[in-house]
Write a protein that holds these residues in place. Sequence first.
Motif, short mmCIF file in Angstrom:
data_model
loop_
_atom_site.label_atom_id
_atom_site.label_comp_id
_atom_site.label_asym_id
_atom_site.label_seq_id
_atom_site.Cartn_x
_atom_site.Cartn_y
_atom_site.Cartn_z
N VAL A 284 50.53 18.30 84.16
CA VAL A 284 49.66 19.47 84.03
C VAL A 284 49.75 20.06 82.62
CG1 VAL A 284 49.19 21.81 84.88
CG2 VAL A 284 49.85 20.03 86.49
N ASN A 285 48.59 20.40 82.08
CA ASN A 285 48.50 21.12 80.81
C ASN A 285 48.81 22.60 81.11
OD1 ASN A 285 47.27 22.78 78.75
ND2 ASN A 285 46.21 20.94 78.03
N HIS A 286 49.72 23.18 80.35
CA HIS A 286 50.14 24.56 80.59
C HIS A 286 48.96 25.53 80.61
CE1 HIS A 286 52.93 27.94 80.55
NE2 HIS A 286 52.21 28.48 79.59
N SER A 325 37.00 21.31 84.59
CA SER A 325 36.25 21.21 83.33
C SER A 325 36.36 22.51 82.54
CB SER A 325 34.77 20.94 83.59
OG SER A 325 34.61 20.03 84.62
N PHE A 326 37.01 22.39 81.40
CA PHE A 326 37.27 23.58 80.59
C PHE A 326 36.71 23.40 79.19
CE2 PHE A 326 41.13 22.71 83.27
CZ PHE A 326 40.77 23.55 84.31
N GLY A 509 42.00 20.64 78.09
CA GLY A 509 41.15 19.58 78.62
C GLY A 509 41.90 18.28 78.86
N ARG A 510 43.04 18.10 78.18
CA ARG A 510 43.84 16.90 78.40
C ARG A 510 44.96 17.22 79.38
NH1 ARG A 510 43.93 12.88 74.61
NH2 ARG A 510 45.18 11.90 76.22
N ASP A 516 44.59 7.32 80.48
CA ASP A 516 43.87 7.13 81.74
C ASP A 516 44.14 8.22 82.76
OD1 ASP A 516 46.21 4.77 83.23
OD2 ASP A 516 46.47 6.63 82.13
N SER A 517 44.64 9.35 82.30
CA SER A 517 45.07 10.34 83.27
C SER A 517 44.04 11.42 83.55
CB SER A 517 46.38 10.98 82.82
OG SER A 517 46.14 11.75 81.69
#
Length: 519
Positions: A284-286, A325-326, A509-510, A516-517
């Motif tokens: 998870v992206n913070h 989607s951000f 967004g990443r 491939d995640s």
Amino acid sequence: MRVNFAVRQMQFKDVPAVLAIERQSFGMPWTRQMFEDEVHQDLAWRQVAQNDSEGVAGFLLGREYPDAWHLMDLAVAPRARRRGAADSLVAAFVAAADQAERPVFLEVRPKNAEAMALYEKWGFTAVGLRKRYYTDTGEDALVMMRPVGAAGPGAGDPGAAGAARGGIDGRRRLRGPLLAIESSCDDSSAAVLSPDGDVLSNVVHSQDAIHERYGGVVPEVASRAHVERMTAVVREALAQAGAGATDLGGVAVTVGPGLIGALLVGVQTAKAIAWAHRLPLFPVNHLHGHLAAVWLADHDAPLPMVTLVASGGHTSLVGVDDWTSFRLLGQTLDDAAGEAFDKGARLLGLGYPGGRELDRLAEEGDPKAFAFPVALKRSPRPDFSFSGVKTALFYLLRDMSAEERAARAADVAASYREAIVEALVSKSVKAAKAEGARSLGVAGGVAANSLLRRRLVERGEAAGLHVVVPPFAYCTDNAAMIGAAALAGPSLPYPDYLDVDPSASLPLGRWSTLPDSHP
Ligand code: KG4
Ligand code: ZN
């Protein structure tokens, strides 16, 4: 001679017969305890093959992990071999795996040609080696995998399984609760969420008391404190949720952005727990976590939404089109809003981190007493700048006598807070309107600010927006929000995540550094 064996669920009373077959078949047999445990295992696939004259002739034990099934143990009594018992057992297992749309994995000794031939017949192929897997001989294990719907003698209808595949829906992927871990800055946190996203526990150990004496977060100190606390924090989160590690359906963890040494502790902890229990990992992206705090607080907020993320480390406006989607609309060009509050508090001689102290003091002062600059006020861009207001505060205080500073502290704090909050609120409402958003959210530690909370609701609602101000516990760094983001985001199946590394600068967004995640 092929004799038909009926396949049925293994029961507790079958354990002695199963144990006898196991001992006749393997040099390093499973123990009675292991079989008894399997009978009580929720994710266990356990079947025996039997016929009326011979009783139990063989058995198959497997696990239905959320991302893939595992064939753990298959044995047939010597007297009953080569009469179709193994085929019946494997057929039932792979048909069910096809139905569930899960691939099947197994480990086999490379010397066991007979077993390998059986598995190949059922659509398994060798996909890798596990080094020194068998502790009795030090032999490697051959890993075999059977993709969903692989051909086999009577393997069912692969087309039907393929057609049932749905879209991305995190809720459907989890068999048990999700453990989430957050360690990107100075809070060690673990939470447990139900597969439906209900927060069952959310434990946060703040390091504020540790960093207080330095007046800021010291990265090395933070990472050591995470090492010391993380296990206890995870244990506490599981205990409060009434869950054991074996009940879990997955593990989520913040992989960035943040302090690299701090992130490493969470990522290694999460990987170890996920790997040991063969669970999928949700990177998870913070920032996605902060955004998720908004829908954790109000799951029905209408989309699209614009969310202001304001904390000690970041200040940005993000367009949220759906829960994965951000779009970054704007951000601070220099200091973060929390940093501006903390630096202001320091100049005013308040504690660390001073945002909350300054907020409290400001409640008693006159916000119009001093005019601080509201940066980029006239700029059409949804960006922020807080270095000017901080510098203005420095000169204002420098030119005051000690008595004046003490007497006017509340007025100074109120005026300073006014300038920062005004910039945050006006830019947020403007961006939401420009985007055609239906909701306006706020997240991050600065969302605890009492003036910001009031004014955002006031101005946002006046502009026709649905405004979501999450409870304080979800605003500052916490693992519940990481779990909420994870449930909407992608996961990596066991054991594909061993190469996942933390990233200090993971962009919005990443979800991780792996290509491939993406969901
Ligand atoms: O999100 P967070 O816990 O950690 C980071 O990711 O940075 O945010 C902490 C920040 C600190 O700068 C703190 O001073 C600020 O949030 N903060 C506040 C208030 N409470 C916390 N700022 C203004 N007013 C508050 N009441
Ligand atoms: Zn944060």
